[in-house]
Design a protein around this motif. Structure first.
Motif, short mmCIF file in Angstrom:
data_model
loop_
_atom_site.label_atom_id
_atom_site.label_comp_id
_atom_site.label_asym_id
_atom_site.label_seq_id
_atom_site.Cartn_x
_atom_site.Cartn_y
_atom_site.Cartn_z
N ALA A 6 0.83 -1.20 0.00
CA ALA A 6 0.00 0.00 0.00
C ALA A 6 0.87 1.26 0.00
O ALA A 6 0.57 2.24 -0.70
N HIS A 7 1.95 1.23 0.78
CA HIS A 7 2.86 2.39 0.82
C HIS A 7 3.50 2.61 -0.55
O HIS A 7 3.61 3.75 -1.02
N ILE A 8 3.90 1.54 -1.21
CA ILE A 8 4.50 1.63 -2.55
C ILE A 8 3.49 2.19 -3.55
O ILE A 8 3.81 3.07 -4.36
N ILE A 9 2.26 1.69 -3.50
CA ILE A 9 1.22 2.17 -4.42
C ILE A 9 0.97 3.66 -4.22
O ILE A 9 0.91 4.43 -5.18
N LEU A 10 0.85 4.08 -2.96
CA LEU A 10 0.66 5.51 -2.70
C LEU A 10 1.83 6.32 -3.25
O LEU A 10 1.63 7.37 -3.88
N SER A 11 3.03 5.85 -3.03
CA SER A 11 4.22 6.56 -3.53
C SER A 11 4.21 6.64 -5.05
O SER A 11 4.50 7.69 -5.63
N LEU A 12 3.89 5.53 -5.71
CA LEU A 12 3.84 5.52 -7.17
C LEU A 12 2.78 6.47 -7.72
O LEU A 12 2.93 7.04 -8.81
N LEU A 13 1.70 6.63 -6.95
CA LEU A 13 0.64 7.56 -7.35
C LEU A 13 0.96 9.00 -6.98
O LEU A 13 0.18 9.91 -7.27
N GLY A 14 2.11 9.21 -6.33
CA GLY A 14 2.54 10.56 -5.98
C GLY A 14 2.00 11.08 -4.66
O GLY A 14 2.01 12.29 -4.43
N TRP A 15 1.57 10.19 -3.78
CA TRP A 15 1.00 10.59 -2.50
C TRP A 15 2.03 10.38 -1.39
O TRP A 15 2.83 9.45 -1.42
N ARG A 16 1.96 11.25 -0.38
CA ARG A 16 2.82 11.16 0.80
C ARG A 16 1.98 10.69 1.98
O ARG A 16 0.85 11.15 2.17
N LEU A 17 2.54 9.81 2.78
CA LEU A 17 1.84 9.26 3.95
C LEU A 17 2.19 10.07 5.19
O LEU A 17 3.36 10.31 5.48
N LEU A 18 1.17 10.52 5.93
CA LEU A 18 1.35 11.25 7.18
C LEU A 18 1.18 10.28 8.34
O LEU A 18 0.13 9.65 8.47
N ASP A 19 2.19 10.17 9.19
CA ASP A 19 2.15 9.20 10.29
C ASP A 19 2.92 9.71 11.51
O ASP A 19 4.07 9.34 11.72
N PRO A 20 2.28 10.56 12.33
CA PRO A 20 2.98 11.03 13.53
C PRO A 20 3.16 9.89 14.55
O PRO A 20 2.40 8.93 14.55
N PRO A 21 4.17 10.00 15.41
CA PRO A 21 4.42 8.94 16.39
C PRO A 21 3.39 8.92 17.52
O PRO A 21 2.56 9.82 17.63
N GLN A 22 3.46 7.88 18.34
CA GLN A 22 2.68 7.76 19.56
C GLN A 22 1.18 7.56 19.31
O GLN A 22 0.34 8.13 20.00
N ARG A 23 0.84 6.73 18.34
CA ARG A 23 -0.56 6.48 18.00
C ARG A 23 -1.26 5.75 19.14
O ARG A 23 -0.77 4.75 19.65
N PRO A 24 -2.44 6.23 19.56
CA PRO A 24 -3.19 5.51 20.59
C PRO A 24 -3.75 4.19 20.07
O PRO A 24 -4.04 4.05 18.88
N ALA A 25 -3.92 3.22 20.96
CA ALA A 25 -4.43 1.90 20.57
C ALA A 25 -5.95 1.92 20.37
O ALA A 25 -6.49 1.11 19.62
N ARG A 26 -6.62 2.82 21.09
CA ARG A 26 -8.07 2.94 20.98
C ARG A 26 -8.40 4.39 20.68
O ARG A 26 -7.94 5.29 21.37
N ALA A 27 -9.23 4.61 19.64
CA ALA A 27 -9.59 5.98 19.28
C ALA A 27 -10.71 5.96 18.26
O ALA A 27 -10.94 4.96 17.58
N VAL A 28 -11.39 7.09 18.18
CA VAL A 28 -12.31 7.33 17.07
C VAL A 28 -11.50 8.12 16.05
O VAL A 28 -10.89 9.14 16.37
#
Length: 185
Positions: A6-28
């Motif tokens: 999925a990361h490769i496909i996004l990159s090939l399509l010219g998209w950047r992935l946003l992923d800040p650290p410290q993701r909670p395990a439970r969230a809306v």
């Protein structure tokens, strides 16, 4: 493997992935703006690339044969928006029962222009005592992923203002269909 693909496909399509650290395990998780059917494709690619084992909410008429089983396999939860069925309480119970539950919702409730946001995501997060994860599919910047994590104060007006600040300048595929970030009615 799917995460990398999925990361490769996004990159090939010219998209950047946003992923800040410290993701909670439970969230809306809320996704904005939601203005196109293409959001489903980029949203699923982003979900996979981020490694999110998240469930998502969709209108019940999407969950018909022959797609119902596939949509549920992708994490879909059908909701009937025409009547009240205690959905907030049902989702709060899911959070209580699962230590790593993530629930994705479109606060606009549709791809069409509305006068504001529905409050279900907010009420679920408060009832479950979980934070929000603010995500975007920004077509102007070609970015998909997580903007921020947010603890709710219980003050709806202050919270919606903070949410709006995070989404300032973010653009959906059809910008004219992006609903203003304010509570409905």
């Amino acid at each position: 493997m799917l995460k990398n693909l999925a990361h490769i496909i996004l990159s090939l399509l010219g998209w950047r992935l946003l992923d800040p650290p410290q993701r909670p395990a439970r969230a809306v998780i809320i996704g904005y703006p939601h203005t196109s059917n293409w959001d489903a494709l980029y949203g699923q690619l982003g979900k996979l690339a981020l490694g999110l084992n998240a469930r998502w909410v969709g209108k019940d008429n999407l969950f018909r044969w022959p797609f119902a089983g596939f949509l549920r396999w992708l994490g879909g939860i059908p909701v009937d928006r025409r009547a009240s069925h205690g959905f907030v309480a049902q989702m709060a119970a899911q959070f209580a029962a699962h230590p790593d539950f993530l629930l994705v919702m479109a606060p606009e409730g549709t791809r069409k222009l509305t006068e504001g946001w529905r409050s279900g995501f907010y009420r679920i997060a408060l009832a479950a005592g979980v934070p929000l994860i603010l995500t975007t599919i920004d077509y102007a910047r070609r970015e998909v992923g997580i903007l921020a994590y947010m603890e709710l104060s219980g003050d709806p007006e202050a919270n919606i203002a903070a949410i709006a600040a995070h989404y300032a300048g973010r653009q959906g595929r059809n910008p004219a269909l992006a609903s203003p970030i304010r509570w409905l009615g």
